[in-house]
Design a protein around this motif. Structure first.
Motif, PDB file in Angstrom:
ATOM      1  N   MET A   1       0.788  -1.037  -0.134  1.00  0.00           N
ATOM      2  CA  MET A   1      -0.291   0.045   0.146  1.00  0.00           C
ATOM      3  C   MET A   1       0.610   1.133  -0.112  1.00  0.00           C
ATOM      4  N   ILE A   2       0.417   2.209  -0.833  1.00  0.00           N
ATOM      5  CA  ILE A   2       1.667   3.079  -0.984  1.00  0.00           C
ATOM      6  C   ILE A   2       1.361   4.384  -0.002  1.00  0.00           C
ATOM      7  N   HIS A   3       1.829   5.292   0.232  1.00  0.00           N
ATOM      8  CA  HIS A   3       1.362   5.850   1.790  1.00  0.00           C
ATOM      9  C   HIS A   3       2.214   7.126   1.057  1.00  0.00           C
ATOM     10  N   TYR A   4       1.365   8.492   1.700  1.00  0.00           N
ATOM     11  CA  TYR A   4       1.766   9.774   1.224  1.00  0.00           C
ATOM     12  C   TYR A   4       0.987  10.627   2.645  1.00  0.00           C
TER      13      TYR A   4
ATOM     14  N   VAL B   1     -12.540   7.598  -5.122  1.00  0.00           N
ATOM     15  CA  VAL B   1     -12.778   6.881  -3.468  1.00  0.00           C
ATOM     16  C   VAL B   1     -14.157   6.113  -3.379  1.00  0.00           C
ATOM     17  N   VAL B   2     -13.851   5.209  -3.223  1.00  0.00           N
ATOM     18  CA  VAL B   2     -15.769   4.649  -3.140  1.00  0.00           C
ATOM     19  C   VAL B   2     -15.280   4.258  -1.181  1.00  0.00           C
ATOM     20  N   LYS B   3     -13.714   4.510  -0.727  1.00  0.00           N
ATOM     21  CA  LYS B   3     -14.349   4.103   1.284  1.00  0.00           C
ATOM     22  C   LYS B   3     -12.868   4.529   1.928  1.00  0.00           C
TER      23      LYS B   3
ATOM     24  N   SER C   1      -6.717   4.676   5.867  1.00  0.00           N
ATOM     25  CA  SER C   1      -6.518   4.183   4.644  1.00  0.00           C
ATOM     26  C   SER C   1      -8.297   4.799   3.573  1.00  0.00           C
ATOM     27  N   VAL C   2      -7.398   4.977   2.259  1.00  0.00           N
ATOM     28  CA  VAL C   2      -8.765   4.976   1.608  1.00  0.00           C
ATOM     29  C   VAL C   2      -8.473   3.992   0.394  1.00  0.00           C
TER      30      VAL C   2
ATOM     31  N   GLY D   1     -10.237  -0.750  -7.005  1.00  0.00           N
ATOM     32  CA  GLY D   1     -10.437  -1.654  -5.846  1.00  0.00           C
ATOM     33  C   GLY D   1      -7.943  -1.274  -5.475  1.00  0.00           C
ATOM     34  N   GLU D   2      -7.701  -0.632  -5.853  1.00  0.00           N
ATOM     35  CA  GLU D   2      -6.543   0.233  -4.942  1.00  0.00           C
ATOM     36  C   GLU D   2      -6.560   0.729  -3.528  1.00  0.00           C
ATOM     37  N   THR D   3      -5.856   0.874  -3.009  1.00  0.00           N
ATOM     38  CA  THR D   3      -5.112   1.592  -1.004  1.00  0.00           C
ATOM     39  C   THR D   3      -4.043   2.376  -1.397  1.00  0.00           C
ATOM     40  N   TYR D   4      -4.992   3.595  -0.616  1.00  0.00           N
ATOM     41  CA  TYR D   4      -3.744   4.901  -0.429  1.00  0.00           C
ATOM     42  C   TYR D   4      -3.975   4.922   1.716  1.00  0.00           C
ATOM     43  N   SER D   5      -2.558   4.581   2.036  1.00  0.00           N
ATOM     44  CA  SER D   5      -2.965   5.513   3.010  1.00  0.00           C
ATOM     45  C   SER D   5      -2.488   6.338   3.480  1.00  0.00           C
TER      46      SER D   5
END
Ligand code: FAD
Length: 413
Positions: free
Chosen positions: A1-4, A82-84, A91-92, A97-101
């Protein structure tokens, strides 16, 4: 998961400005903007004005040139919805289906056009006006269009009517209330714009309800009104407001109803989550402390600046005077303050000259101005609103005295 360190959801006015302000204020961490639209951030106001009229190309309405974002080390993650939001995990997740923290999240999603719910509302040929894609879709069809029905006499509907008239289309504008701009302006301004549109050939119909949209060969062909009559239409434009795009944030537990609730620093009730722009319900000093959403570039930009300051350790509460503009024909309307709830008003200048201002008062204090082709009043009137000055209606109406002189006079008193 990529973090920003900072993840911004929404690549519109607020989202873009948040990234710009963070970098201007020397924020050195990682920043990404996730945006549902395929375009780099662009200005929305021209969509119902110069862009729709074909007078400005897309490159000229970009908020910054394409190279800017890479140069500032701001990653643009476009065509991703973004759906969640998982507030605990920080995280989103996107639709694909991608997730970013994130360290901190800035929610800047604006809203979707409110559409009709009557039969036929989703027929091809029925358009909302919010994105470049919406406007490109309309422009692509215009050659085969003779008559357009615009539903809604707010700023967007009126601006679209002005452009279409200029392009030689017949326009019927339907407004449910007894006057145009009823939610945002006083009667003088409404009647002035109604007369202007009629003079330009727009068939303005007030106090009319729409019961159904009719179709022929799978395309909209008419609008049925509450009195049973039908107005024929090759295209229908719906400009009846927006629904704030807050669902994933509310589902994650953020407080809100009509928008996401934020405090004076644009913090939501979720940890490390801010919200700004059209989707943020905030307490506004210029609305006597009422909780409101503002739909303006000013609000999106100023709230973005507020968040950037807070993140950079220099928090200052949001306290910006609201302003707005609208271009229709050769009329430039500039408004400052919020006129909601006014109990008195002054017309300064003669509307027949097409250059005048309406000054709104509450408890004898100046709370807002609507200035038509009257830049000086707009610029000088701002201070009257900011300081809530009490000036007699007679003096405000006297066009031989510049508004700035009232500020000087009140300083001396
Ligand atoms: C046609 C038109 C004319 C206007 N004219 C004026 C004017 O003259 N003056 C003025 O002050 N204001 C005007 N406005 C209003 C102004 O454009 C808005 O107030 C401003 O754009 C708000 O900025 P924002 O960042 O809140 O939302 P937006 O600029 O709308 O940006 C939100 C972005 O978030 C994206 N998004 C939404 N949900 C998601 C999701 N789940 N995941 C990822 N991305 C998402 C959207 O696709 C959009 O790109 C106009 C608006 C329109 C539509």
């Amino acid at each position: 998961m990529i973090h920003y360190d900072i993840l911004i959801v929404g690549a519109g006015h607020g989202g873009a400005q948040a990234a710009i302000a963070l970098r201007q204020q020397k924020f050195a961490g990682s920043i990404a903007i996730v945006g549902e639209e395929p375009e780099i951030p662009y200005e929305r106001p021209p969509l119902s004005k110069e862009y729709f009229a074909g007078e400005k190309e897309f490159e000229r309405i970009q908020i910054r040139p394409a190279a800017f974002w890479g140069e500032r080390n701001v990653e643009l993650l476009l065509s991703k919805r973004v759906v969640k939001v998982d507030a605990e995990a920080h995280s989103v997740s996107t639709e694909n289906g991608e997730t970013y923290s994130y360290g901190q999240l800035i929610w800047a999603t604006g809203g979707a056009p409110r559409m009709l719910t009557c039969p036929g509302a989703d027929l091809p040929g029925v358009h909302g006006v919010r994105t470049r894609a919406d406007v490109d879709a309309m422009m692509a069809k215009l050659d085969s269009v003779t008559q357009v029905v615009v539903i809604g006499g707010g700023y967007i509907g009126l601006e679209a009517a002005a452009v279409l008239t200029k392009l030689g289309k017949k326009v019927v504008l339907l407004e449910a209330l007894p006057r145009v701009l009823a939610r945002v302006a006083g009667e003088e301004l409404s009647r002035f714009y109604e007369a202007e549109h009629r003079a330009h050939g727009v068939d303005v119909r007030l106090g009319v309800g729409v019961t159904a949209l009719e179709g022929k060969s799978g395309h909209v062909s008419g609008v049925m009104l509450a009195d049973g009559s039908t107005v024929s239409a090759d295209m229908v434009i719906v400009g009846i407001g927006i629904i704030p795009a807050t669902q994933p944030l509310i589902a994650a537990g953020a407080d809100g109803g009509n928008g996401v609730n934020v405090d004076a620093y644009c913090r939501t009730s979720l940890p490390d989550v801010f919200a700004i722009g059209d989707c943020a319900a905030h307490t506004n000093a210029f609305a006597e402390g009422a909780t409101i959403r503002l739909e303006s570039v000013q609000n999106a930009n100023d709230q973005a600046n507020t968040v950037a300051r807070t993140i950079n350790g220099d928090p200052q509460p949001y306290h910006a005077v609201p302003w707005f503009w609208s271009n229709q024909y050769d009329l430039r309307l500039q408004t400052v303050g919020l006129s909601t709830g006014f109990d008195g008003h002054v017309v300064r200048g003669d509307p027949a000259t097409r250059s005048f201002s309406v000054i709104y008062l509450k408890n004898a204090k100046v709370i807002a101005l609507d200035c038509v082709n009257m830049v000086k009043d707009y610029v000088q009137g701002k201070a009257l609103v900011v300081n809530g000055l009490e000036i007699s209606p007679e003096r405000l109406a006297d066009t031989s005295v510049p508004l700035k002189d009232h500020i000087i006079a009140s300083d001396a008193a």
